[in-house]
Design an enzyme around this catalytic site. Structure first.
Site, PDB file in Angstrom:
ATOM      1  N   ASP A   1       2.059  35.064   2.576  1.00  0.00           N
ATOM      2  CA  ASP A   1       3.048  35.266   1.510  1.00  0.00           C
ATOM      3  C   ASP A   1       2.404  35.677   0.185  1.00  0.00           C
ATOM      4  OD1 ASP A   1       1.981  32.640   1.343  1.00  0.00           O
ATOM      5  OD2 ASP A   1       3.687  31.968   0.146  1.00  0.00           O
ATOM      6  N   HIS A   2       1.102  35.932   0.196  1.00  0.00           N
ATOM      7  CA  HIS A   2       0.418  36.458  -0.993  1.00  0.00           C
ATOM      8  C   HIS A   2      -0.234  37.817  -0.732  1.00  0.00           C
ATOM      9  CE1 HIS A   2       0.777  32.794  -3.552  1.00  0.00           C
ATOM     10  NE2 HIS A   2       1.078  32.307  -2.369  1.00  0.00           N
TER      11      HIS A   2
ATOM     12  N   HIS B   1       4.701  29.874  -6.868  1.00  0.00           N
ATOM     13  CA  HIS B   1       6.027  29.596  -6.302  1.00  0.00           C
ATOM     14  C   HIS B   1       6.960  28.940  -7.313  1.00  0.00           C
ATOM     15  CE1 HIS B   1       5.151  30.329  -1.972  1.00  0.00           C
ATOM     16  NE2 HIS B   1       3.910  29.988  -2.320  1.00  0.00           N
TER      17      HIS B   1
ATOM     18  N   ASP C   1      -1.428  29.138  -5.795  1.00  0.00           N
ATOM     19  CA  ASP C   1      -1.034  27.917  -5.081  1.00  0.00           C
ATOM     20  C   ASP C   1      -1.997  26.757  -5.318  1.00  0.00           C
ATOM     21  OD1 ASP C   1       0.956  29.553  -4.209  1.00  0.00           O
ATOM     22  OD2 ASP C   1       0.474  29.444  -2.080  1.00  0.00           O
TER      23      ASP C   1
ATOM     24  N   HIS D   1      -3.246  33.649   2.297  1.00  0.00           N
ATOM     25  CA  HIS D   1      -1.960  33.368   2.957  1.00  0.00           C
ATOM     26  C   HIS D   1      -1.035  34.590   2.976  1.00  0.00           C
ATOM     27  CE1 HIS D   1      -2.218  28.696   2.513  1.00  0.00           C
ATOM     28  NE2 HIS D   1      -2.776  29.137   3.629  1.00  0.00           N
TER      29      HIS D   1
ATOM     30  N   HIS E   1      -5.602  34.322  -2.627  1.00  0.00           N
ATOM     31  CA  HIS E   1      -6.001  33.669  -1.369  1.00  0.00           C
ATOM     32  C   HIS E   1      -5.328  34.371  -0.202  1.00  0.00           C
ATOM     33  CE1 HIS E   1      -2.226  31.593  -2.250  1.00  0.00           C
ATOM     34  NE2 HIS E   1      -2.232  31.001  -1.077  1.00  0.00           N
TER      35      HIS E   1
ATOM     36  N   HIS F   1      -6.280  24.167  -1.548  1.00  0.00           N
ATOM     37  CA  HIS F   1      -5.122  24.706  -0.811  1.00  0.00           C
ATOM     38  C   HIS F   1      -5.634  25.556   0.352  1.00  0.00           C
ATOM     39  CE1 HIS F   1      -1.166  26.488  -0.180  1.00  0.00           C
ATOM     40  NE2 HIS F   1      -1.673  27.685  -0.355  1.00  0.00           N
TER      41      HIS F   1
HETATM   42 ZN   LIG Z   1      -0.787  29.632  -0.137  1.00  0.00          ZN
END
Ligand SMILES: [Zn+2]
Length: 255
Positions: free
Chosen positions: A60-61, A171, A133, A58, A56, A114
């Site tokens: 942090d990915h 995570h 996530d 985001h 996805h 999410h």
């Molecule tokens: Zn995420």
């Protein structure tokens, strides 16, 4: 020959994942939170990155994609939703598509909630579910873009996989998640045992991942919104699965 999977920390609490096919020598990263730790593991193992499978959009990915692509010229596979800012995408995939990493095949599961673009990758030959996530150990992702019923459907879809599949999530949130689950399902023996195991692993700095999907089905309240015992525990006896899931997620948001 079985694939080799490496699990390592990235950023503050993300997991980095590499899956390596010893036959073709191809190696995929599942998401790219940051380039540094991924490159370090690649160097240590003597592997060359050929693919990045993005779950996805985001930051942090996807934050490490540009540098990894520059270094390795790897192929970037990402969700079909083009309304998101995922850099350097080569291939877009959707529900039911498969991705090849050498001899390894990943099936794509769309799991919106999410984010709307969220997908999971399932390597059946390795009994491995990369759930990012959507599904965490003991929890699920916050519902930022979708709705609670949408997220519940996504979790139910992942729940259809067999118990012996291993979950590799996005995570290291397990300790807090398990504590939350115990607050709702205090007498669950499997959950109590998992809480002890998680405390021991975290005390020595070890990851709580992977975890068997079968154990998650027994212990993760977010996979049990259709269990009358969980509905009763959140005082929603007789209410819909969607209502119970929404209540669980609301409580977690406030915890
Ligand atoms: Zn995420």
């Amino acid at each position: 020959m079985a694939a080799e999977i490496r699990v390592f920390p990235c950023l503050s609490d993300n997991f980095g994942y590499l899956i390596h096919d010893p036959q073709s020598l191809k190696t995929a990263a599942i998401d790219a939170p940051e380039a540094g730790p991924i490159m370090k593991v690649l160097q240590r193992e003597g592997w060359k990155l050929t693919d990045i499978l993005v779950t996805h959009h985001h930051a942090d990915h996807v934050g490490g994609i540009a540098e990894l692509k520059k270094t390795y010229g790897c192929k970037v596979t990402a969700p079909h939703d083009q309304g998101t800012a995922i850099p350097e995408v080569d291939v877009r995939v959707a529900e039911g598509d498969t991705v090849q990493v050498g001899a390894l095949t990943a099936r794509v599961f769309e799991t919106p909630g999410h984010t709307l673009d969220h997908i999971c990758y399932v390597f059946d030959s390795e009994l491995a579910l990369f759930s990012a996530d959507t599904l965490f150990s003991g929890g699920c992702g916050r519902v930022f873009e979708g709705t609670y019923p949408m997220m519940w459907q996504s979790l139910k879809k992942l729940r259809t996989l067999p118990d012996d599949y291993r979950v590799y999530c996005g995570h290291e949130y397990t300790a807090a998640n398990v504590k939350f689950c115990l607050g709702i399902d205090a007498n669950n023996e499997a959950l109590k045992k998992r809480a002890e195991e998680v405390a021991q692993l975290r005390a020595v700095g070890k990851p709580t991942i992977p975890v068997l999907l079968g154990l998650e089905k027994k212990t993760n309240v977010f996979l049990r919104a259709d269990d009358p015992a969980i509905a009763a525990a959140v005082r929603l006896k007789g209410f819909s699965e969607d209502d119970v899931f929404g209540e669980l997620r609301e409580r977690k948001n406030k915890s």
